[in-house]
Motif scaffolding. Structure first.
Motif, PDB file in Angstrom:
ATOM      1  N   THR A  19       0.847  -1.181   0.043  1.00  0.00           N
ATOM      2  CA  THR A  19       0.002   0.014   0.091  1.00  0.00           C
ATOM      3  C   THR A  19       0.755   1.271  -0.034  1.00  0.00           C
ATOM      4  OG1 THR A  19      -0.154  -0.102   2.375  1.00  0.00           O
ATOM      5  CG2 THR A  19      -1.795  -1.174   1.150  1.00  0.00           C
ATOM      6  N   THR A  20       2.184   1.067  -0.187  1.00  0.00           N
ATOM      7  CA  THR A  20       2.894   2.243  -0.208  1.00  0.00           C
ATOM      8  C   THR A  20       3.880   2.181  -1.531  1.00  0.00           C
ATOM      9  OG1 THR A  20       4.695   1.086   1.272  1.00  0.00           O
ATOM     10  CG2 THR A  20       3.022   2.410   2.297  1.00  0.00           C
ATOM     11  N   VAL A  21       4.896   3.213  -1.809  1.00  0.00           N
ATOM     12  CA  VAL A  21       5.565   3.327  -2.863  1.00  0.00           C
ATOM     13  C   VAL A  21       7.012   2.429  -2.595  1.00  0.00           C
ATOM     14  CG1 VAL A  21       6.730   4.899  -4.509  1.00  0.00           C
ATOM     15  CG2 VAL A  21       4.270   5.402  -3.863  1.00  0.00           C
ATOM     16  N   THR A  22       7.619   2.493  -1.542  1.00  0.00           N
ATOM     17  CA  THR A  22       8.978   2.142  -1.432  1.00  0.00           C
ATOM     18  C   THR A  22       8.776   0.892  -0.850  1.00  0.00           C
ATOM     19  OG1 THR A  22       9.551   3.321   0.503  1.00  0.00           O
ATOM     20  CG2 THR A  22       9.837   4.516  -1.698  1.00  0.00           C
ATOM     21  N   GLY A 203      -0.614   6.386 -10.600  1.00  0.00           N
ATOM     22  CA  GLY A 203      -1.842   5.922 -11.302  1.00  0.00           C
ATOM     23  C   GLY A 203      -3.178   6.887 -11.341  1.00  0.00           C
ATOM     24  N   ASP A 204      -2.613   8.140 -10.616  1.00  0.00           N
ATOM     25  CA  ASP A 204      -3.570   9.111 -10.620  1.00  0.00           C
ATOM     26  C   ASP A 204      -3.369  10.518 -11.378  1.00  0.00           C
ATOM     27  OD1 ASP A 204      -1.584   9.743  -8.846  1.00  0.00           O
ATOM     28  OD2 ASP A 204      -2.840  10.249  -7.171  1.00  0.00           O
ATOM     29  N   ARG A 205      -2.328  10.125 -12.100  1.00  0.00           N
ATOM     30  CA  ARG A 205      -1.796  11.473 -12.873  1.00  0.00           C
ATOM     31  C   ARG A 205      -1.247  11.357 -14.397  1.00  0.00           C
ATOM     32  NH1 ARG A 205       2.015  13.328  -8.219  1.00  0.00           N
ATOM     33  NH2 ARG A 205       0.581  12.139  -6.982  1.00  0.00           N
ATOM     34  N   LEU A 206      -1.094  12.417 -14.820  1.00  0.00           N
ATOM     35  CA  LEU A 206      -0.595  12.382 -16.201  1.00  0.00           C
ATOM     36  C   LEU A 206       0.774  13.396 -15.988  1.00  0.00           C
ATOM     37  CD1 LEU A 206      -3.544  12.737 -18.570  1.00  0.00           C
ATOM     38  CD2 LEU A 206      -2.363  10.642 -17.738  1.00  0.00           C
ATOM     39  N   HIS A 207       1.909  12.712 -16.890  1.00  0.00           N
ATOM     40  CA  HIS A 207       3.272  13.423 -17.087  1.00  0.00           C
ATOM     41  C   HIS A 207       3.131  14.370 -18.198  1.00  0.00           C
ATOM     42  CE1 HIS A 207       4.625  11.043 -13.715  1.00  0.00           C
ATOM     43  NE2 HIS A 207       5.308  10.267 -14.306  1.00  0.00           N
ATOM     44  N   HIS A 436      -4.546   6.813  -3.148  1.00  0.00           N
ATOM     45  CA  HIS A 436      -5.397   7.476  -3.922  1.00  0.00           C
ATOM     46  C   HIS A 436      -4.844   7.218  -5.636  1.00  0.00           C
ATOM     47  CE1 HIS A 436      -1.923  10.250  -4.353  1.00  0.00           C
ATOM     48  NE2 HIS A 436      -2.157  10.301  -2.879  1.00  0.00           N
ATOM     49  N   ALA A 437      -3.605   6.917  -5.542  1.00  0.00           N
ATOM     50  CA  ALA A 437      -3.407   6.407  -6.871  1.00  0.00           C
ATOM     51  C   ALA A 437      -3.850   5.105  -7.184  1.00  0.00           C
ATOM     52  CB  ALA A 437      -1.670   6.454  -6.924  1.00  0.00           C
ATOM     53  N   LEU A 441      -6.411   4.545 -10.471  1.00  0.00           N
ATOM     54  CA  LEU A 441      -6.094   3.339 -11.616  1.00  0.00           C
ATOM     55  C   LEU A 441      -6.925   2.335 -11.355  1.00  0.00           C
ATOM     56  CD1 LEU A 441      -3.979   2.773 -13.743  1.00  0.00           C
ATOM     57  CD2 LEU A 441      -2.615   1.353 -12.116  1.00  0.00           C
ATOM     58  N   ALA A 442      -7.350   1.766 -10.398  1.00  0.00           N
ATOM     59  CA  ALA A 442      -8.358   0.584 -10.090  1.00  0.00           C
ATOM     60  C   ALA A 442      -9.568   0.982 -10.832  1.00  0.00           C
ATOM     61  CB  ALA A 442      -8.626   0.082  -8.774  1.00  0.00           C
ATOM     62  N   GLU A 443      -9.959   2.133 -10.758  1.00  0.00           N
ATOM     63  CA  GLU A 443     -11.320   2.514 -11.553  1.00  0.00           C
ATOM     64  C   GLU A 443     -11.256   2.660 -13.067  1.00  0.00           C
ATOM     65  OE1 GLU A 443     -12.427   6.310  -9.685  1.00  0.00           O
ATOM     66  OE2 GLU A 443     -12.803   5.509  -7.502  1.00  0.00           O
ATOM     67  N   LYS A 444     -10.097   3.337 -13.348  1.00  0.00           N
ATOM     68  CA  LYS A 444      -9.848   3.347 -14.785  1.00  0.00           C
ATOM     69  C   LYS A 444      -9.759   1.862 -15.382  1.00  0.00           C
ATOM     70  CE  LYS A 444      -9.342   7.717 -15.711  1.00  0.00           C
ATOM     71  NZ  LYS A 444     -10.178   8.585 -16.611  1.00  0.00           N
ATOM     72  N   LEU A 445      -9.162   1.006 -14.758  1.00  0.00           N
ATOM     73  CA  LEU A 445      -8.979  -0.273 -15.351  1.00  0.00           C
ATOM     74  C   LEU A 445     -10.468  -1.131 -15.198  1.00  0.00           C
ATOM     75  CD1 LEU A 445      -5.741  -1.510 -13.714  1.00  0.00           C
ATOM     76  CD2 LEU A 445      -5.990  -1.230 -16.243  1.00  0.00           C
ATOM     77  N   GLN A 446     -11.244  -0.819 -14.018  1.00  0.00           N
ATOM     78  CA  GLN A 446     -12.697  -1.441 -14.390  1.00  0.00           C
ATOM     79  C   GLN A 446     -13.447  -1.046 -15.242  1.00  0.00           C
ATOM     80  OE1 GLN A 446     -13.295  -0.535  -9.973  1.00  0.00           O
ATOM     81  NE2 GLN A 446     -12.023  -1.971  -9.237  1.00  0.00           N
TER      82      GLN A 446
END
Length: 455
Positions: A19-22, A203-207, A436-437, A441-446
């Motif tokens: 549930t974390t990044v590192t 998973g929640d933003r665009l670069h 939140h990320a 991302l889960a919602e977009k994939l679903q």
């Protein structure tokens, strides 16, 4: 109501970065075989499960796959071997070369005797094997594996494991990079699998795209250096340092970019890499040029080495570093660590963060409550400050985020990569991201019909 995914014949336990990044670390138990995918250090407020609480002790783990050489994926290797691990360590050829300097640097400040450290590196050398991309290799108990290019840093890979009896497959994405990244070939499309374990850092933003980011880099450097100040760029020594050198070289040598940003080459403003590890890794990058992408290889063949250009300097010794902290601008200073948790960048920020002529350019992810995160969060507040080595400093320098330099792909890149296989896994488990990320991302994939689970 989405259907429940079928039960797959193995057990997967997330020992870090659930549930974390590192702190990435995942245990797969399948066919009487215990397989670890990554064994990384946590940073900031992130945590990993102590090895004493693992469901399988290190001595009983058969294989460890290292997806790449960043410490949040490999930094617990010394502890793992100390705790009795004696299985095979599997990675790519380039990652095997990069592991040793990364871990030597990480262990330099530990209070272990030199004999113990030497023993560790001897064991690491004995246990670690480099493999080619996109070839299938056999493990024991009717298991096979295949490594694909992940495009995150040099040597990075995703790992697909397959069982013949019972028939099933699981794919670990590792960290995925964006397309058109300097020096790196684009990520390979994933092979079909039953279960995808997918990173979700952004998973929640665009670069910004590569064209946009090099334009913004040129604009930011021109504006920042025009008043004679310094630009401090906190970076990870592996990956980001080399990408930045590549694009600064492009700003100075590409005819169109030279015309747009004349200040960056006409005044010979120095660019200094103030990182012994970053310099060592850049030298190794040079040796690993066969793994570069075609564009970088073509430049090198034409005599334009994108990692070594006029006006580039190194600060390898401590004396050089001290002199650099006292030197007047303008100058671009590239130093670690990337989240400002330690390293030489801390001295530069202590000396220059309170000067409004200076700029701090963030080009990577800042974990929660790290000094980098705090500087970025409070930069535009009237009384923003940060503690560095226990001392309080006001944030008066201009702070600029440049998201396009993240080594992780963004939401759209993750979606495109998942969809590129043309086959829907039975389920997708999202890891390596904040709540939140992962949820975004889960919602977009679903929405696209995937069984995606945000832990």
């Amino acid at each position: 109501m989405p259907q429940q995914p079928k039960q797959l014949p193995y057990k997967l336990t997330h020992l870090g970065a659930k549930t974390t990044v590192t702190g990435s670390c995942h245990l797969l138990q399948i066919n009487n075989t215990s397989i670890l995918v990554d064994c990384g250090l946590a940073q900031g407020d992130d945590h990993t499960l102590p090895m004493s609480q693992w469901p399988v002790p290190p001595k009983d783990i058969d294989y460890l796959f290292i997806t790449h050489a960043h410490l949040d994926h490999c930094g617990r290797l010394p502890e793992l071997i100390q705790q009795g691990f004696q299985g095979e360590i599997i990675t790519t050829h380039a990652t095997r070369e990069l592991l040793f300097p990364m871990l030597k640097d990480a262990m330099a400040l530990q209070h272990e005797d030199e004999e113990s450290k030497q023993h560790f590196f001897t064991r690491l050398d004995d246990l670690t094997w480099g493999f080619e991309y996109n070839e299938t290799f056999e493990l024991k108990n009717k298991l096979t594996f295949r490594l694909g290019r992940a495009g995150h840093i040099l040597g990075s890979a995703f790992v697909r494991l397959e069982s013949k009896e019972p028939a099933c497959s699981i794919l670990f994405s590792g960290d995925l990079g964006a397309t058109n990244t300097p020096l790196l070939p684009d990520p390979d499309p994933p092979q079909p699998c039953d279960h995808l374990v997918l990173e979700s850092t952004y998973g929640d933003r665009l670069h910004e795209g590569r064209h946009d980011r090099i334009q913004r880099l040129g604009e930011i450097l021109t504006r920042a250096l025009a008043d004679g100040g310094k630009v401090f760029i906190p970076v990870f020594s592996l990956g980001r340092t080399q990408e930045l050198l590549y694009e600064i070289d492009r700003l100075r040598t590409d005819p169109d970019l030279r015309q747009q940003f004349p200040l960056l080459h006409s005044q010979k403003i120095p660019v200094v890499v103030d990182s012994p590890l970053g310099l060592t890794l850049t030298e190794i990058f040079e040796q690993l040029y066969p793994f570069w992408d075609r564009e970088a290889q073509d430049l090198r063949a034409e005599g334009d080495d994108p990692l070594d250009f006029s006006g580039l300097y190194s600060a390898r010794s401590h004396r050089d570093h001290q002199r650099l902290t006292r030197m007047d601008g303008p100058a671009v200073i590239i130093a670690g660590s990337g989240m400002c948790t330690g390293g030489r960048i801390v001295d530069h920020l202590a000396a220059g963060l309170e000067d409004p002529k200076n700029d701090v350019l963030f080009v990577g992810y800042q974990a929660k409550n790290t000094p980098g995160c705090i500087i970025q969060k409070y930069a535009n507040t009237p009384d923003g400050y940060v503690y560095l080595d226990g001392e309080r400093f006001s944030i008066r320098a201009r702070v600029q985020p440049l998201s396009g330099y993240s080594a992780h792909t963004d939401q759209q890149g993750l979606l495109d990569w998942v969809c590129s296989t043309g086959h829907k896994p039975e389920k997708i488990t999202l890891v390596h991201g904040e709540q939140h990320a992962r949820q975004a991302l889960a919602e977009k994939l679903q929405q696209r019909g995937y069984q995606a689970l945000a832990s």
